[in-house]
Scaffold this active site. Structure first.
Site, mmCIF file in Angstrom:
data_model
loop_
_atom_site.group_PDB
_atom_site.id
_atom_site.type_symbol
_atom_site.label_atom_id
_atom_site.label_comp_id
_atom_site.label_asym_id
_atom_site.label_seq_id
_atom_site.Cartn_x
_atom_site.Cartn_y
_atom_site.Cartn_z
ATOM 1 N N SER A 203 -15.632 -31.788 0.858
ATOM 2 C CA SER A 203 -17.064 -31.726 1.103
ATOM 3 C C SER A 203 -17.472 -32.996 1.802
ATOM 4 O O SER A 203 -16.660 -33.911 1.998
ATOM 5 C CB SER A 203 -17.851 -31.554 -0.203
ATOM 6 O OG SER A 203 -17.873 -32.772 -0.927
ATOM 7 N N ASP B 199 -24.740 -28.671 -14.702
ATOM 8 C CA ASP B 199 -24.178 -28.035 -13.504
ATOM 9 C C ASP B 199 -23.235 -26.908 -13.907
ATOM 10 O O ASP B 199 -22.122 -26.791 -13.400
ATOM 11 C CB ASP B 199 -23.428 -29.077 -12.665
ATOM 12 C CG ASP B 199 -23.091 -28.564 -11.261
ATOM 13 O OD1 ASP B 199 -23.624 -27.518 -10.871
ATOM 14 O OD2 ASP B 199 -22.290 -29.217 -10.570
#
Length: 888
Positions: free
Chosen positions: A237, A367
């Site tokens: 990422s 999360d």
């Protein structure tokens, strides 16, 4: 369709539709240089999120040693000012991100890391100017901060970088035949401009002497005795990578979580390093719990920070859902569902215990979603990715989470985790919870359906979040959608009316880049194509008998004229298909002019398929030939015949220059389009070789099919099994049905029945025509008569008819049930119905993924009972599905 990180770019500007990033609402954070008058002798240009300053009398070089400058938000204005001053002094053109919001978004953790850190790009005219300017910028910006630009070589210690690359867009084909950006080598040949995350040089260049110390410093900084060897990259990422690694001395397997300074910014402005150290603190506080990985420390290597933690054996919950999900594996009774429900209960129990243990230590997880949950081989649950694990009372750190699984901002820690737990449980039962990100009450629709289908008691699962119980307005909208599909048959006319209203509401004829919202792919084709652009929407409106405003047809003709004919594309993505649609809409002269322009300028397509390749272009030529009146255009027919011959040679193993066989099967991406071309040409000419060519191509297509345990027949494509019209067995079956109908042969009952079984599968992730429920249920309707009655596979009603005999939805209970399950996806917006497109992240009006495709498919299934024509009653029954799909 762009990849996930590229798709993220099209989610920035609009929360409802995919849109180009330059429409980002960022006026309040624009940099002064973006709005102030340009200096004398310079002009300002805008492309996307970038603003350029270019000398009025200068012509930029094609390529060279470009310079990139990176920054952090708090230094950006000053860095831009100082860089601009030097560029203006040297007369060198440059561009910059136009606003602080654009800078923040491009630094987001989900963006493509190949562009990370690029705030300013400078385009010196030659190597000497580049080296001089790079050194001056390095001195001027010493002490400033910014992300490392991975593709470049850093100059000194400042956020200044360089690499050799193209300045202007030149194009060539790479080794796989894809059109890519190019450089010109010393012979003048265009070769791919390789843009990655590693500094590399074109093979014909040497590193300039002035840059060699910087290259040596880069190599020395990376070699610091890090004791781990990376064995596998697990994820990349903008924030950094995640790697599986092995300790060189002990052999211990670990996971390395990389964080790059100033990269991967989140909603609170925290970068990847901040989150990594937050995760380290959380794992340290949770040490000893078997639901979290053991942490071994933090290490800085070069400029990157690494969290070293236990590698947990097992699969993610998402992987396990895909592997086990009962509703796509023929589990049609309570007994067959029971093992899956037992597994869901065991996972839920493990997750509940894990969150309770974390809360007992005073932390929230923050999360929770299926990709952050590991199921160990013994069934125990572990959680990973603790970047947002903070105190239960933390109100500053934002919640993370996947679309539809995240509690609203401001939800307290324990309650936020409870919401995500409930949404994760629902995802195991109905893995399309992204829909709750568009309409929160959609989660209740999915829960209600799941409870009925799985036979769950009222107390099954976690407690429903209070936030959902209070969503009165959105629950009323959900009831409106359900009411449209209740009753003996759906309310075809009202569904049609609302889909049309949704399509019209998204129309933007004032824009030059798109007329209707669709998949991000529409922007690469000028907004004109059939699959994702205006041509497909206008075609659908035309075929269902809805009005097509002249203004919209004018837009299509004008936009198509502005497309580069050298990149004409194919039937569904390019100018040949657009020319055909203009012809069908009564603009025959414009259509033919566009066709001739494209055919005279574009190189021959390299693929053989219907979607973008030669089969589709040849089929479009046949359609254009018929549209010329009582005497078909023989030149167009000859073009189609030449293509059919080439395709037959290719199928039989002969080499055809520049043409490749599809690797898979399906109506649009396989050889089914070639079969259809051969059938229509045989009907037109009677030449026997075309029948044999159709048989050969169909045999190759059916060689990709396999029988599945649940009774369906699907295309095997590597590890995937596919049913869709685009790529999959539904399209193959339609063409096999048409072949049998054309030549009066017995229906391939096992094939058609097996495919039809798959086409009415209960669970389909997306609603669209090409790769979703609408296409599958329409195919089931087309295949219904033959597979149910055992008669011929279709009824040929004319020389070239390949339509078959379709089933009206409502004549078959399974077809009707599948149509009703469209309520999972359709979202009410006042008097409109909106349709989520590919990935379910934004709504779409296009033919392939959105409302136009749903409209066309339901029109086919309703057999004209949707009020097509005058809007007051049943219209004429639509054509066969193949005819509708291929613009026949």
């Amino acid at each position: 369709m762009p990849g996930p990180q590229e798709t993220q770019l099209y989610c920035l500007a609009d929360r409802r539709y995919f849109d180009v990033p330059d429409r980002l609402p960022d006026q309040e954070t624009r940099y002064r240089l973006d709005s102030e008058p340009p200096p004398a002798g310079w002009r300002r240009e805008a492309v996307g999120l970038w603003t350029s300053l270019v000398p009025e009398d200068g012509r930029p070089a094609e390529q060279g040693w470009k310079i990139h400058v990176s920054t952090v938000p708090e230094e950006a204005e000053a860095t831009l000012r100082d860089t601009a001053r030097l560029c203006l002094r040297h007369g060198v053109p440059f561009k910059f991100l136009r606003s602080e919001r654009a800078l923040l978004l491009m630094a987001d953790k989900y963006m493509n890391r190949s562009g990370a850190g690029k705030f300013i790009a400078v385009y010196p005219p030659d190597e000497a100017v580049s080296l001089t300017l790079a050194e001056e910028l390095s001195r001027e910006l010493a002490g400033r901060s910014g992300p490392y630009v991975l593709s470049d070589l850093r100059i000194g210690d400042a956020p200044v970088y360089t690499r050799y690359g193209a300045y202007v867009p030149l194009w060539c084909l790479d080794a796989e035949g894809r059109r890519v950006l190019a450089l010109r080598d010393p012979s003048g040949t265009l070769v791919p401009d390789e843009r990655g995350v590693v500094f590399r040089m074109p093979e014909w260049l040497d590193v300039p002497t002035a840059l060699r110390p910087h290259l040596a410093a880069r190599a020395a900084a990376r070699d610091d005795g890090f004791p781990y060897t990376v064995t596998e990259a697990l994820q990349f990422s903008n924030a950094g990578g995640i790697y599986r690694a092995r300790h060189r001395e002990t052999g211990r397997q670990v996971v390395l979580r990389e964080a790059r300074p100033h990269c991967g910014l989140d909603g609170a402005g925290d970068d990847a390093v901040t989150r990594l150290h937050r995760e380290h603190r959380a794992l340290t506080a949770l040490a000893g719990l078997d639901c979290v990985p053991e942490v071994y420390g933090v290490r800085t290597v070069w400029e990157h920070h690494f969290l070293i933690e236990e590698h947990i054996e097992g699969s993610t919950l998402l992987e396990e859902i895909v592997a086990r999900f009962a509703l796509v594996r023929g589990a049609d009774t309570a007994d067959r569902l029971a093992p899956y429900l037992q597994w869901v209960d065991s996972v839920l129990a493990g997750l509940t215990r894990a969150l309770e243990a974390i809360h007992a230590r005073g932390l929230r997880f923050g999360d929770l979603h299926p990709s952050n949950i590991i199921l160990r081989p013994d069934g125990r649950v572990a959680l990973i990715d603790f970047e947002y694990a903070t105190g239960l009372d933390d109100e500053r750190t934002p919640l993370a989470g996947a679309l539809g699984l995240q509690a609203p901002p401001g939800t307290p820690g324990a309650e936020a985790d409870a919401y995500a737990l409930w949404a994760t449980w629902l995802t195991m039962l109905m893995p399309i919870t992204e829909m709750a990100g568009h309409e929160r009450a959609k989660a209740l629709t999915l829960e209600s359906w799941a409870r009925r289908r799985y036979g769950l008691p009222a107390d099954a699962g976690p407690a429903r979040p209070r936030l959902l119980q209070d969503a009165t307005a959105s629950r009323e909208r959900e009831a409106e959608v359900a009411a449209l599909f209740d009753g003996p048959v759906p309310d075809w006319a009202e569904i049609r009316t609302r889909l049309l209203a949704g399509i019209r509401s998204g129309a933007t004829p004032e824009r030059a880049d798109r007329l209707f919202p669709g998949d991000p792919g529409l922007f690469a084709t000028g907004g004109t194509g059939i699959a994702h652009g205006a041509a497909g929407v206008l075609y659908a409106l035309h075929r269902v008998g809805a009005p097509v405003p002249e203004e919209w047809t004018d837009w299509l003709a004008s936009a198509a004229l502005n497309r580069d004919p050298a990149a004409a594309g194919g039937l569904y993505d390019g100018l040949p298909g657009t020319a055909l649609v203009l012809t069908l809409l009564g603009r025959s002269e414009q259509g033919r002019a566009l066709w001739d322009r494209a055919m005279s300028s574009a190189p021959a397509a390299g693929s053989a398929d219907l979607l973008t390749g030669r089969a589709g272009i040849a089929l479009a030529a046949l359609r254009m030939a018929r549209a010329t009146g009582p005497s078909p255009d023989q030149a167009l027919i000859d073009t189609a015949l030449r293509t059919a011959w080439d395709l037959d040679q290719l199928v039989r193993g002969e080499a055809v220059p520049g043409l490749c066989l599809p690797e898979s099967a399906g109506l649009l991406r396989g050889l089914s389009g070639a079969v259809l071309l051969h059938l229509e040409l045989h009907a037109l000419t009677g030449e026997e070789w075309l029948r044999e060519a159709a048989r050969e191509a169909l045999d190759r297509e059916t060689g990709h099919l396999v029988a599945m345990p649940g009774g369906s027949v699907q295309v095997k494509d590597g590890r995937r099994h596919l049913l869709y019209l685009d790529q999959g067995s539904a399209g193959v079956a339609l063409v096999a049905q048409a072949y049998a109908a054309r030549f009066g042969e017995p229906a391939p009952r096992a094939l058609l029945s097996g495919v039809r079984t798959g086409c009415v599968t209960e669970f389909v992730r997306e609603p669209g025509l090409f790769t979703g429920r609408t296409g599958l249920v329409a195919a089931a309707g087309q295949l219904g008569t033959a597979t149910r009655a055992g008669g011929p596979s279709g009824t040929a009603t004319g020389a070239g008819d390949v339509r078959g005999t379709a089933t009206r939805a409502g004549e078959d209970d399974d077809v009707l049930a599948s149509v009703r399950n469209l309520t999972w996806h359709l979202v009410a917006d006042e008097d409109r119905l909106l349709v989520p497109g590919a990935t379910l992240r934004r709504f779409s009006a296009d033919l392939a993924t959105g409302a136009a495709g749903v409209l066309l498919g339901l029109h086919f299934l309703s057999r004209g009972e949707d009020g097509a024509g005058d809007g007051k009653g049943a219209g004429p029954a639509p054509a066969g599905l193949l005819e509708l799909l291929t613009l026949g």
